[in-house]
Every structure is written in structure tokens, then in C-alpha cells.
Design a protein around this motif. Sequence first.
Motif, mmCIF file in Angstrom:
data_model
loop_
_atom_site.group_PDB
_atom_site.id
_atom_site.type_symbol
_atom_site.label_atom_id
_atom_site.label_comp_id
_atom_site.label_asym_id
_atom_site.label_seq_id
_atom_site.Cartn_x
_atom_site.Cartn_y
_atom_site.Cartn_z
ATOM 1 N N LEU A 17 26.621 41.731 46.380
ATOM 2 C CA LEU A 17 27.234 40.897 45.336
ATOM 3 C C LEU A 17 28.669 40.534 45.711
ATOM 4 N N ALA A 18 29.376 41.463 46.351
ATOM 5 C CA ALA A 18 30.743 41.160 46.776
ATOM 6 C C ALA A 18 30.754 40.053 47.818
ATOM 7 N N SER A 19 29.797 40.054 48.732
ATOM 8 C CA SER A 19 29.732 38.979 49.733
ATOM 9 C C SER A 19 29.397 37.647 49.083
ATOM 10 N N LEU A 20 28.589 37.650 48.015
ATOM 11 C CA LEU A 20 28.291 36.409 47.293
ATOM 12 C C LEU A 20 29.553 35.847 46.643
ATOM 13 N N GLY A 21 30.300 36.684 45.946
ATOM 14 C CA GLY A 21 31.523 36.201 45.315
ATOM 15 C C GLY A 21 32.550 35.732 46.338
ATOM 16 N N TRP A 22 32.648 36.427 47.501
ATOM 17 C CA TRP A 22 33.597 36.018 48.536
ATOM 18 C C TRP A 22 33.200 34.670 49.145
ATOM 19 N N ALA A 23 31.899 34.416 49.262
ATOM 20 C CA ALA A 23 31.444 33.144 49.833
ATOM 21 C C ALA A 23 31.719 31.977 48.890
ATOM 22 N N THR A 28 37.705 36.356 42.218
ATOM 23 C CA THR A 28 38.069 36.715 43.598
ATOM 24 C C THR A 28 39.493 36.326 43.946
ATOM 25 N N GLY A 29 40.281 35.922 42.977
ATOM 26 C CA GLY A 29 41.670 35.553 43.229
ATOM 27 C C GLY A 29 42.547 36.770 43.487
ATOM 28 N N ALA A 30 43.751 36.509 44.051
ATOM 29 C CA ALA A 30 44.670 37.597 44.374
ATOM 30 C C ALA A 30 45.172 38.302 43.118
ATOM 31 N N GLY A 31 45.344 37.544 42.026
ATOM 32 C CA GLY A 31 45.831 38.161 40.792
ATOM 33 C C GLY A 31 44.870 39.188 40.233
ATOM 34 N N THR A 32 43.569 38.957 40.387
ATOM 35 C CA THR A 32 42.579 39.905 39.878
ATOM 36 C C THR A 32 42.356 41.068 40.836
ATOM 37 N N PHE A 38 43.915 47.012 36.701
ATOM 38 C CA PHE A 38 43.572 46.996 35.280
ATOM 39 C C PHE A 38 42.678 45.815 34.935
ATOM 40 N N ALA A 39 42.607 44.803 35.777
ATOM 41 C CA ALA A 39 41.690 43.684 35.570
ATOM 42 C C ALA A 39 40.466 43.789 36.476
ATOM 43 N N LEU A 40 40.676 44.323 37.698
ATOM 44 C CA LEU A 40 39.564 44.409 38.649
ATOM 45 C C LEU A 40 38.521 45.427 38.222
ATOM 46 N N TRP A 41 38.983 46.600 37.806
ATOM 47 C CA TRP A 41 38.022 47.641 37.484
ATOM 48 C C TRP A 41 37.173 47.293 36.251
#
Length: 486
Positions: free
Chosen positions: A429-435, A396-400, A405-408
Amino acid sequence: MNGDDPREDPRKRRVPPSGRPGGPAVPPQGRQVPPQRRPVPPVDPRHRPPGAPPRDDRRPPAPAPRPGDARPSPEDGPTVRYNPAPRRGASHIEPTQVLHRGNSGDQPLAYSQMPVERVEPRRPPPPQRPVPRREPPRHAPTQRPVPHHDAVPPRRTPPPVDAGRQPRAPRRRGKRHPFRWLMVLVVLLTVGLIAAVVHLDNSLTRIDALPSYSGRVGNTPGTNWLLVGSDGRSDLSTEQQQELATGGDVGNERTDTIMLVHIPGSGPTTMVSLPRDSYVSIPGHGKDKLNASFALGGPELLVQTVEEATGVRIDHYAQIGFGGFASVVDAIGGIEMCLDEPIVDPLAGLDLAAGCQTLSGPQALGYVRTRATPTADVDRMNRQRAFMAALLKKATGAGTLANPFALWPMATGVAGSLKVDNGDHIWNLASLGWAMRGDTVTTSVPIGGFDDTEVGNVLLWDKQRAIAFFEALAADEQIPEELITR
């Protein structure tokens, strides 16, 4: 006198006949002839006999009507007045003439009723001024210099336009809309993002994980996830099993990692490790190890066992296998971990030196599975919590997130390797990773010790402390510091 009959109409007067001095010619009775003017020769005003008085061209006023004369009526029409000629001698007498009104022969006109012709007075010509005489010049006129100009070449006429071709109309320059392309780009990105989310959501494998049984724990505040790491090998090829050192097929699918994640309404997220060898009651099967419930009844029996043992209701379920775990780690470029001691485990294919280093997918899988340490399962739970926190922080970092090319690859790897409940979606799942991107409280259930039973060596919970521990989670409260196991 003159033959006048006093019995006749007094308006009738006899007029001297034509040819007599002092009277005009009389036309025949019943016919009206306009009076004839005698031409007067032009007189030069400058020529006058010597001694003659100045001539007055003004006409004398007409004589006033005498009493008894008939006056003209408006009904009689225009009145013709007689202009007598210059009188002649008394010896010349003209015959009497009778004029009638309106060409009728019964009403003659009197002499005083004859029409008078108005003659405009002659105006003398304007005096002529003498023109001064100019003497011829005695010298030649002054000559002015004339500037010299070169001959101008003839102007070339452009060739005529072809009659068959019509001249093109000037192109109209369109207005520039700088924000139009920006809006188009935003729309395209939005549509692309929605399409990507739909694709990832359809890539998830959905199963029946949340049971529905009588006496189930009621809803508790906050959001609770149950994360399970499966040791299933059915989806791995022989080469992949050798690369990941899974040890071949061992029968029914089991679980090595069980975690309870509590997302409160406010405050940090809490991640609790549930040891797989925990000695608990399995509904319908008596007391056994916690991971045995997964082997006996799958995800639904595992969720029911955890809810009855902790008193916390599970809202979401996610399960990942060996291959999916390793692919997610490789997709984000590995995870950096710091080891206090070297770890060597041939069964897990692990040979790591002490210190900070970046672990690849296979190394990370061996790192969270190995028990080749002094406290075995306790050390493994601590490594699993530390590795999961580092993985979610980097994912969930800004670099990813800013690098497609890393996010997808990471998103497709997670969606393709996860199994979730039928009611779960990719945005859950996105809300879990953000939390879990920030500070997370990582702990284990309070442990009371180990014991040998009919099912083997098991891990026992500290009942008093475990009850207070899970009551705090069920009430959406922070766990007391004395109950947290580091």
C-alpha cells in the motif's frame, strides 16, 4: 780452609757462627729461622755533622755470583739472603754457620745464596713552605645591612585523615563519545519503525480477493491495483449511519466506486474509473451491471469480471468502507476541493457552496457518492478521481510524513479500515501511495452512451476505443491522448 771438606757438596758452604763479626746467628740444624734485621735509628737528613759528605741511602748492588757457587733451583723454595752486619775489626771472628735448603739438614746454603731482603729507599719528606704571617686588621669590618622580615606565622598542619576511612581513588573521567548516542538514537528509531510497520501490517483485514480460474489472463507488465469503495454499513453504529447519511441497511454489500490503477515500469501512473453501471458479462450470471458482480460473488467475482472485460491482470486488491474513508480524511486534517457549482443533496447530507473549501470526513464521503448533478454517474466518476488524487497527494506530502501526530493516525486509520488480498502487505500500500504522489493520468473508460435493459438503465462502453484503450494498459504503454476522457 776453615774446615771445608773438598769431598762435600760444593753447594754447602759454612757460614760464620753467630757472635762473630760479619756473620749472622746460625739456627739449629733442621730448623729455618727468618733472618733478623738490626734496627737502624732514624737519621734526620737535616742534621749532619759539619764537614761530613752527603749520605747516600741507596743500597749497594748485590755482589755477582762467583764461579763454582751453587745457583738456587725453583724446587728449593724461596731463597733467604743474608744481610751482613757492618764489618768489625779483624780481631772479631764469628763462627761458621751452615744454612740448609727447605728446612732440610743435608743441603747447606752457600754464603752467596743467602736471601737478600729488599729495603725500600727512604724518600725525603716534601719541603715545607713558610706560612705568611697575617697582620691583624687595623679597622672594623664593613657591616652589611640585614633586611627586615616579618615573623612568618606557623603553618597549619591539616588534620590527619581518619585511619578507618580509606582515601578515595581519583575518579577516572570517561572518554566522550558523541557518535555513540547518535547511533543509539538511530537504532531506537529503526526498531520503532520496524515495530510500527509490523503493527500496521497486522491491522489489515485480509480476504480472498484474487481468483484462480481456468483461462485467466496471463501476467501483464507493470503493476495493476483494483480499488473498491464499498457501501457496507454493518460496521457502523446507528449514530454513525445518521452522521454519514448512509440511508440505513440496504441488504447485500454493494460497491459505488471501482477504479483500476496501473503503475508502469516508467512514466506516470494511470488511474481509470470503471462506472458501476457498466453493462458487462458476469461469469455464470450473464450480462448485468458491473457492481452486481460484487453483490453476487464478492471481491473474487468482481476481479474476474474486470479481468475478462479489460484483458488486464489484477495484481493487488484494496477495499475501503464508508467509515474508513471518512476517518482517513479526518486524520490528515481534511481535503481542500474547488467546486465550480454548489452541490446540495439531502440524501447524501451534502450542502456545499461553490469555490475552494476544505472538506471534512462526512462531507468528503457525500461529495464522492452524490449523483445530484446534470450527468449523474459521469460527474461522480470525475469527482472521485479528483478527490482520490488530492487525498493521496496530501497523504504522501512532506507535511504529513514529517508530522508523527498526523502520520500515525492516518496510517492506523487506513490499516484499520482496509480489506486486502491475502498476499498484500502494508508496504504494498505504501508503494501505491508513493506511485500516485506526483502527476497522475486520470481518465475514464471510453463511453458509448446509455441504454435501458432488463436490469435497468445501464452505461455502454465504446467497444472499438475501449479495446485500444485497454490494450495500451496491458502492454504497459501510455494511453493515446485521443482515448483519454477528461
